[in-house]
Design a protein around this motif. Structure first.
Motif, short mmCIF file in Angstrom:
data_model
loop_
_atom_site.label_atom_id
_atom_site.label_comp_id
_atom_site.label_asym_id
_atom_site.label_seq_id
_atom_site.Cartn_x
_atom_site.Cartn_y
_atom_site.Cartn_z
N PRO A 12 1.31 0.71 1.94
CA PRO A 12 1.85 -0.65 1.76
C PRO A 12 0.81 -1.75 1.69
O PRO A 12 1.15 -2.93 1.75
N GLU A 13 -0.47 -1.39 1.55
CA GLU A 13 -1.51 -2.42 1.53
C GLU A 13 -1.40 -3.32 0.30
O GLU A 13 -1.75 -4.50 0.35
N THR A 14 -0.92 -2.77 -0.80
CA THR A 14 -0.78 -3.54 -2.04
C THR A 14 0.70 -3.66 -2.39
O THR A 14 1.40 -2.65 -2.47
N VAL A 15 1.16 -4.88 -2.59
CA VAL A 15 2.55 -5.11 -2.99
C VAL A 15 2.60 -5.23 -4.51
O VAL A 15 1.98 -6.12 -5.09
N VAL A 16 3.32 -4.33 -5.15
CA VAL A 16 3.47 -4.35 -6.60
C VAL A 16 4.53 -5.37 -7.01
O VAL A 16 4.39 -6.07 -8.01
#
Length: 197
Positions: A12-16
């Motif tokens: 979940p470190e990067t939110v698309v």
């Protein structure tokens, strides 16, 4: 309000994607074969309404969906905080039942939230889509879709469930621990409710 958050399956470190716009949510989920729509909320239906009350209130919508999708069985499932000493045990067991990644190979998983909320996590095409559903939301997850569901540590919801088979569906668990790597219901709910205040 409803919320869709999409991350890479790696974590979940990067939110698309993050949106609470119903049209955007429906458009993002449609290519996955997932049905999302909102039904009018019946304000006179109590949060912990019994099945007869729910069926009477949402009869036209239920009939329409049954006609479109060929469902043969519909029921109402609810779980709400109470002073019953058994509630914590029931809540923990209910939450644990589908908190790990699984599929339903025998039927779609279709729910309409009469009250409360819950999160469906859809693991599809290298991404995880967390769909925070609440009162008025209908979500249809196609059979075979890898997913998990979190109702939180204090479940509070009433939902209509739709089935093609009288026996309902059975979860086939993948054995993956992916669910433990993503924010759970309590975390998302706290942030979502806080940001909407």
């Amino acid at each position: 309000m409803t919320l869709l958050t999409t991350w890479p399956e790696s974590g979940p470190e990067t939110v698309v994607r993050r949106t609470s716009d119903p049209a955007e949510i429906a458009a993002a989920l449609a290519p996955l074969g997932v049905r999302y729509e909102q039904w009018p909320v019946r304000a006179d239906v109590p949060a912990d309404a019994d099945s007869d009350t729910v069926f009477a209130a949402y009869g036209p919508e239920i009939d329409r969906l049954n006609a479109e999708e060929g469902f043969t069985t519909v029921d109402v499932l609810g779980l709400h905080p109470s002073d019953d000493p058994e509630y914590p045990v029931k809540a923990k067991a209910a939450r644990a039942k589908f908190l790990q990644e699984h599929t339903h190979d025998d039927d779609d998983e279709v729910r309409f939230f009469v009250s409360g909320s819950g999160i469906f996590y859809l693991h599809v095409n290298g991404e995880v889509h967390a769909v925070y559903c609440e009162k008025g939301d209908l979500l249809g997850v196609p059979r075979g879709t890898t997913h998990w569901f979190d109702m939180g540590t204090r479940p509070a919801f009433t939902a209509i469930r739709f089935f093609h088979e009288e026996d309902g569906w059975i979860g086939s668990f993948t054995g993956s621990t992916i669910a433990s790597r993503f924010p759970d219901y309590d975390t998302i709910h706290a942030g979502h409710v806080g940001s909407a205040a």
